[in-house]
Scaffold this motif. Structure first.
Motif, PDB file in Angstrom:
ATOM      1  N   ASN A  29       0.833  -1.205   0.000  1.00  0.00           N
ATOM      2  CA  ASN A  29       0.000   0.000   0.000  1.00  0.00           C
ATOM      3  C   ASN A  29       0.869   1.257   0.000  1.00  0.00           C
ATOM      4  OD1 ASN A  29      -2.856   1.047   0.306  1.00  0.00           O
ATOM      5  ND2 ASN A  29      -1.847   2.111   1.989  1.00  0.00           N
ATOM      6  N   THR A  73      -8.106  -0.322   8.325  1.00  0.00           N
ATOM      7  CA  THR A  73      -8.922   0.279   7.267  1.00  0.00           C
ATOM      8  C   THR A  73      -9.792   1.347   7.940  1.00  0.00           C
ATOM      9  OG1 THR A  73      -8.968  -1.920   6.276  1.00  0.00           O
ATOM     10  CG2 THR A  73     -10.458  -0.283   5.339  1.00  0.00           C
ATOM     11  N   MET A 119     -16.123  -4.585 -16.452  1.00  0.00           N
ATOM     12  CA  MET A 119     -16.626  -3.391 -17.152  1.00  0.00           C
ATOM     13  C   MET A 119     -15.490  -2.752 -17.964  1.00  0.00           C
ATOM     14  SD  MET A 119     -18.876  -0.672 -15.067  1.00  0.00           S
ATOM     15  CE  MET A 119     -17.796   0.721 -14.911  1.00  0.00           C
ATOM     16  N   TRP A 136     -12.660   3.589   4.065  1.00  0.00           N
ATOM     17  CA  TRP A 136     -11.836   2.445   3.653  1.00  0.00           C
ATOM     18  C   TRP A 136     -10.382   2.804   3.375  1.00  0.00           C
ATOM     19  CZ3 TRP A 136     -14.709  -1.607   4.567  1.00  0.00           C
ATOM     20  CH2 TRP A 136     -16.077  -1.570   4.298  1.00  0.00           C
ATOM     21  N   THR A 175     -13.854  -3.446  -7.856  1.00  0.00           N
ATOM     22  CA  THR A 175     -14.374  -4.810  -7.675  1.00  0.00           C
ATOM     23  C   THR A 175     -14.185  -5.591  -8.980  1.00  0.00           C
ATOM     24  OG1 THR A 175     -16.585  -4.322  -8.488  1.00  0.00           O
ATOM     25  CG2 THR A 175     -16.193  -3.930  -6.124  1.00  0.00           C
ATOM     26  N   GLY A 227     -17.931   4.417  -4.182  1.00  0.00           N
ATOM     27  CA  GLY A 227     -16.955   3.326  -4.200  1.00  0.00           C
ATOM     28  C   GLY A 227     -16.580   3.022  -5.635  1.00  0.00           C
ATOM     29  N   ALA A 235     -11.059  -9.959   0.169  1.00  0.00           N
ATOM     30  CA  ALA A 235     -10.969  -8.500  -0.060  1.00  0.00           C
ATOM     31  C   ALA A 235     -10.366  -8.178  -1.427  1.00  0.00           C
ATOM     32  CB  ALA A 235     -10.127  -7.853   1.036  1.00  0.00           C
ATOM     33  N   PHE A 263      -3.544   6.196   0.718  1.00  0.00           N
ATOM     34  CA  PHE A 263      -4.218   6.618  -0.527  1.00  0.00           C
ATOM     35  C   PHE A 263      -5.713   6.658  -0.251  1.00  0.00           C
ATOM     36  CE2 PHE A 263      -6.443   5.454  -4.443  1.00  0.00           C
ATOM     37  CZ  PHE A 263      -5.742   6.085  -5.462  1.00  0.00           C
ATOM     38  N   SER A 264      -6.338   7.800  -0.451  1.00  0.00           N
ATOM     39  CA  SER A 264      -7.754   7.910  -0.074  1.00  0.00           C
ATOM     40  C   SER A 264      -8.597   8.500  -1.193  1.00  0.00           C
ATOM     41  CB  SER A 264      -7.878   8.764   1.195  1.00  0.00           C
ATOM     42  OG  SER A 264      -9.224   8.837   1.571  1.00  0.00           O
ATOM     43  N   LEU A 265      -9.304   7.606  -1.879  1.00  0.00           N
ATOM     44  CA  LEU A 265     -10.224   7.993  -2.949  1.00  0.00           C
ATOM     45  C   LEU A 265     -11.669   7.692  -2.536  1.00  0.00           C
ATOM     46  CD1 LEU A 265     -10.780   8.826  -5.950  1.00  0.00           C
ATOM     47  CD2 LEU A 265     -10.299   6.455  -6.594  1.00  0.00           C
ATOM     48  N   SER A 266     -11.925   6.482  -2.035  1.00  0.00           N
ATOM     49  CA  SER A 266     -13.289   6.011  -1.765  1.00  0.00           C
ATOM     50  C   SER A 266     -13.987   6.837  -0.690  1.00  0.00           C
ATOM     51  CB  SER A 266     -13.267   4.553  -1.308  1.00  0.00           C
ATOM     52  OG  SER A 266     -12.602   3.749  -2.250  1.00  0.00           O
ATOM     53  N   THR A 296      -6.778   2.266   3.576  1.00  0.00           N
ATOM     54  CA  THR A 296      -5.809   1.265   4.058  1.00  0.00           C
ATOM     55  C   THR A 296      -4.643   1.956   4.772  1.00  0.00           C
ATOM     56  OG1 THR A 296      -6.365  -0.318   2.354  1.00  0.00           O
ATOM     57  CG2 THR A 296      -4.174  -0.543   3.307  1.00  0.00           C
TER      58      THR A 296
HETATM   59  C1  LIG Z   1      -9.891  -3.915   2.904  1.00  0.00           C
HETATM   60  C2  LIG Z   1     -10.200  -2.725   2.026  1.00  0.00           C
HETATM   61  C3  LIG Z   1      -9.225  -1.774   1.814  1.00  0.00           C
HETATM   62  C4  LIG Z   1      -9.490  -0.658   1.000  1.00  0.00           C
HETATM   63  N1  LIG Z   1      -8.523   0.303   0.870  1.00  0.00           N
HETATM   64  C5  LIG Z   1      -8.802   1.430   0.175  1.00  0.00           C
HETATM   65  C6  LIG Z   1      -7.847   2.508   0.118  1.00  0.00           C
HETATM   66  O1  LIG Z   1      -6.733   2.414   0.662  1.00  0.00           O
HETATM   67  N2  LIG Z   1      -8.198   3.647  -0.516  1.00  0.00           N
HETATM   68  C7  LIG Z   1      -9.402   3.795  -1.133  1.00  0.00           C
HETATM   69  O2  LIG Z   1      -9.637   4.847  -1.714  1.00  0.00           O
HETATM   70  N3  LIG Z   1     -10.339   2.793  -1.101  1.00  0.00           N
HETATM   71  C8  LIG Z   1     -10.061   1.625  -0.462  1.00  0.00           C
HETATM   72  N4  LIG Z   1     -10.993   0.606  -0.400  1.00  0.00           N
HETATM   73  C9  LIG Z   1     -12.304   0.799  -1.004  1.00  0.00           C
HETATM   74  C10 LIG Z   1     -12.539  -0.069  -2.215  1.00  0.00           C
HETATM   75  O3  LIG Z   1     -11.805   0.422  -3.312  1.00  0.00           O
HETATM   76  C11 LIG Z   1     -14.066  -0.120  -2.461  1.00  0.00           C
HETATM   77  O4  LIG Z   1     -14.607  -0.915  -1.421  1.00  0.00           O
HETATM   78  C12 LIG Z   1     -14.424  -0.687  -3.819  1.00  0.00           C
HETATM   79  O5  LIG Z   1     -14.047   0.193  -4.851  1.00  0.00           O
HETATM   80  C13 LIG Z   1     -15.926  -0.973  -3.930  1.00  0.00           C
HETATM   81  O6  LIG Z   1     -16.682   0.110  -3.486  1.00  0.00           O
HETATM   82  P1  LIG Z   1     -17.883  -0.110  -2.460  1.00  0.00           P
HETATM   83  O7  LIG Z   1     -17.364  -0.917  -1.329  1.00  0.00           O
HETATM   84  O8  LIG Z   1     -18.478   1.203  -2.159  1.00  0.00           O
HETATM   85  O9  LIG Z   1     -18.931  -1.027  -3.234  1.00  0.00           O
HETATM   86  P2  LIG Z   1     -20.014  -0.522  -4.296  1.00  0.00           P
HETATM   87  O10 LIG Z   1     -19.383   0.347  -5.305  1.00  0.00           O
HETATM   88  O11 LIG Z   1     -21.201   0.000  -3.574  1.00  0.00           O
HETATM   89  O12 LIG Z   1     -20.399  -1.903  -4.988  1.00  0.00           O
HETATM   90  C14 LIG Z   1     -21.303  -2.834  -4.398  1.00  0.00           C
HETATM   91  C15 LIG Z   1     -21.500  -3.982  -5.386  1.00  0.00           C
HETATM   92  O13 LIG Z   1     -22.086  -3.455  -6.602  1.00  0.00           O
HETATM   93  C16 LIG Z   1     -21.300  -3.834  -7.707  1.00  0.00           C
HETATM   94  N5  LIG Z   1     -21.353  -2.784  -8.734  1.00  0.00           N
HETATM   95  C17 LIG Z   1     -21.156  -1.447  -8.573  1.00  0.00           C
HETATM   96  N6  LIG Z   1     -21.275  -0.816  -9.759  1.00  0.00           N
HETATM   97  C18 LIG Z   1     -21.528  -1.775 -10.695  1.00  0.00           C
HETATM   98  C19 LIG Z   1     -21.726  -1.775 -12.103  1.00  0.00           C
HETATM   99  N7  LIG Z   1     -21.657  -0.648 -12.810  1.00  0.00           N
HETATM  100  N8  LIG Z   1     -21.975  -2.951 -12.736  1.00  0.00           N
HETATM  101  C20 LIG Z   1     -22.039  -4.115 -12.027  1.00  0.00           C
HETATM  102  N9  LIG Z   1     -21.847  -4.186 -10.682  1.00  0.00           N
HETATM  103  C21 LIG Z   1     -21.589  -3.030 -10.040  1.00  0.00           C
HETATM  104  C22 LIG Z   1     -19.885  -3.988  -7.168  1.00  0.00           C
HETATM  105  O14 LIG Z   1     -19.088  -4.807  -7.997  1.00  0.00           O
HETATM  106  C23 LIG Z   1     -20.173  -4.634  -5.810  1.00  0.00           C
HETATM  107  O15 LIG Z   1     -20.349  -6.018  -5.969  1.00  0.00           O
HETATM  108  C24 LIG Z   1     -10.744  -0.529   0.384  1.00  0.00           C
HETATM  109  C25 LIG Z   1     -11.721  -1.511   0.590  1.00  0.00           C
HETATM  110  C26 LIG Z   1     -11.466  -2.595   1.392  1.00  0.00           C
HETATM  111  C27 LIG Z   1     -12.542  -3.619   1.608  1.00  0.00           C
END
Ligand SMILES: Cc1cc2nc3c(=O)[nH]c(=O)nc-3n(C[C@H](O)[C@H](O)[C@H](O)COP(=O)(O)OP(=O)(O)OC[C@H]3O[C@@H](n4cnc5c(N)ncnc54)[C@H](O)[C@@H]3O)c2cc1C
Length: 387
Positions: free
Chosen positions: A86, A205, A369, A152, A363, A127, A356, A119-122, A154
């Motif tokens: 990370n 996290t 996509m 989230w 994801t 997400g 994870a 790194f903080s985007l989410s 890390t």
């Molecule tokens: C352990 C951990 C560490 C992390 N570390 C960081 C970090 O350091 N910095 C940071 O910025 N973020 C971090 N994240 C965040 C991570 O990048 C997000 O969890 C991830 O991008 C998914 O966003 P969400 O959890 O809001 O799920 P959502 O975006 O709400 O998605 C929920 C579900 O819907 C599905 N989905 C969403 N849109 C679509 C679509 N268009 N078509 C089909 N399916 C779709 C997804 O695949 C998923 O199954 C971390 C997450 C975890 C769990």
């Protein structure tokens, strides 16, 4: 860096993993405590400096060697591998887009392990759809004032400096995103309680809060509106890193499963001699070998070109490697029978840890996509001779 130097570093890493990381892996998972001493030891070995140019105290930048290191560390501890790698995900935007002064102020200390970047985007409501972030950075004279909430992050609880993405123009979609460097002691910047997660325990996290947090204009990374591009470029490597960790954990699990199957006797012979068990182990091995090959191809491509094709390969490697790791670790639990579920053996932790990887850095649906978009616009991404 030539192959001999790389081999030497990897030998150091193997010894470090065997002697220092492996004995601690179960405890890090059980307590959820961040292993500061191991972080410092990795700093002393020069492992963080690989992402950083020599003029700023590193020995890089080198993309491939840290990915190989992440894979090796993950064979023993996915959490420590994430803690290590990370740093690379968070350092890349600084190397890519920070001013010389910022680089001089932060990179040498990141290289030595003295300070930890994140790194903080989410955000809670942004997400997968990262361009919909609402954290806002308002320009006021020679400062930006940040307001909003991040999720989230890390290593958030232990980090000293944060790469934070915020909107500077609410109407401009992803072109309204800018990147900033926020030191931990910035007034108005606070951190919430760490998530209590299924796996990767020990890598905190953390949610982040910005309430009129003012940072100097000089702390902007790149120009206004360049942030999304910075984030996406970082994510290409982060996806290969995610694939690296997935392959590493799966390799560790496969080794344990094969060793166990060679020793455990049922129906008068080691279970590895039963055809049903051989087929299971063969499938695990073949899936992992295929994932590893794709990951290596994607690394070669991205090391040579930052193209849409290379990004698509990074997405494919992340997708295939993390799905293979989920299957291999789940099957490893199966190979060990009841012992697979026991904390006396590492495979249940490995299975929890890899879940994870199918979720962060985009994801696996998002990877599909991205691959689908490439197919729509550019066609099949293979090299001409095999496409
Ligand atoms: C352990 C951990 C560490 C992390 N570390 C960081 C970090 O350091 N910095 C940071 O910025 N973020 C971090 N994240 C965040 C991570 O990048 C997000 O969890 C991830 O991008 C998914 O966003 P969400 O959890 O809001 O799920 P959502 O975006 O709400 O998605 C929920 C579900 O819907 C599905 N989905 C969403 N849109 C679509 C679509 N268009 N078509 C089909 N399916 C779709 C997804 O695949 C998923 O199954 C971390 C997450 C975890 C769990």
């Amino acid at each position: 860096m030539d192959r001999d130097q790389q081999r030497q570093i990897l030998e150091f890493v193997d010894r470090f993993a065997r002697e220092k990381v492996a004995p601690r892996a179960a405890d890090i998972d059980r307590t959820g405590d961040f292993p500061r001493d191991l972080y410092a030891a990795a700093g002393k070995l020069g492992l963080f400096g690989l992402w950083i140019p020599e003029v700023f105290g590193g020995s890089g930048p080198n993309m491939v060697t840290p990915l190989l290191i992440a894979e090796r560390l993950a064979r023993d501890s996915a959490a420590f591998s994430l803690i290590y790698s990370n740093c690379g995900d968070a350092t890349a935007p600084i190397v890519q887009a920070a001013s010389e002064d910022l680089k001089r102020a932060y990179l040498p200390r990141i290289a030595s392990g003295e300070i930890i970047p994140a790194f903080s985007l989410s955000e809670p409501a942004a997400g997968s759809d990262a361009a919909s972030i609402t954290t806002f950075a308002e320009r006021r004279g020679d400062h930006y004032v940040l307001n909003g909430r991040k999720a989230w992050c890390t290593n958030g609880a232990v980090a000293d400096v944060f790469v934070v993405f915020a909107k500077t123009d609410r109407q401009a979609g992803h072109k309204g995103v800018s990147a900033f460097l926020v030191p931990r002691d910035t007034p108005g910047f606070t951190r919430g309680t760490d998530e209590d997660l299924l796996g990767l325990r020990g890598s905190p996290t953390t949610p982040l809060f910005f309430d009129d947090a003012a940072i100097p204009v000089d702390n902007r990374l790149g120009t206004e509106g360049e942030g999304f591009k910075v984030a996406m470029t970082t994510l290409d490597e982060a996806r290969l890193n995610c694939a690296a960790m997935a392959i590493g954990v799966a390799t560790g699990a496969l080794r344990l499963a094969v060793a166990y199957a060679g020793e455990r006797v049922q129906f008068g012979k080691p279970i590895i001699q039963h055809q049903g068990m051989q087929f299971l182990l063969a499938e695990m091995t073949a899936q992992l070998a295929a994932a590893r090959s794709l990951w290596e191809t994607a690394m070669d491509l991205l090391a040579n070109e930052h193209s849409r094709r290379a990004s698509t390969y990074a997405a494919m490697a992340k997708l295939v490697a993390t799905e293979a790791a989920m299957r291999v670790t789940t099957d490893a639990v199966q190979v060990l029978g009841g012992n697979g579920l026991s904390k006396a053996y590492p495979v249940e932790r490995m299975m929890r840890d890899v879940k994870a990887f199918e979720i962060f850095d985009g994801t696996n649906q998002i990877q599909k996509m991205l691959i689908g978009r490439y197919l729509e616009k550019q066609g099949v991404p293979f090299a001409v001779d095999i496409g």
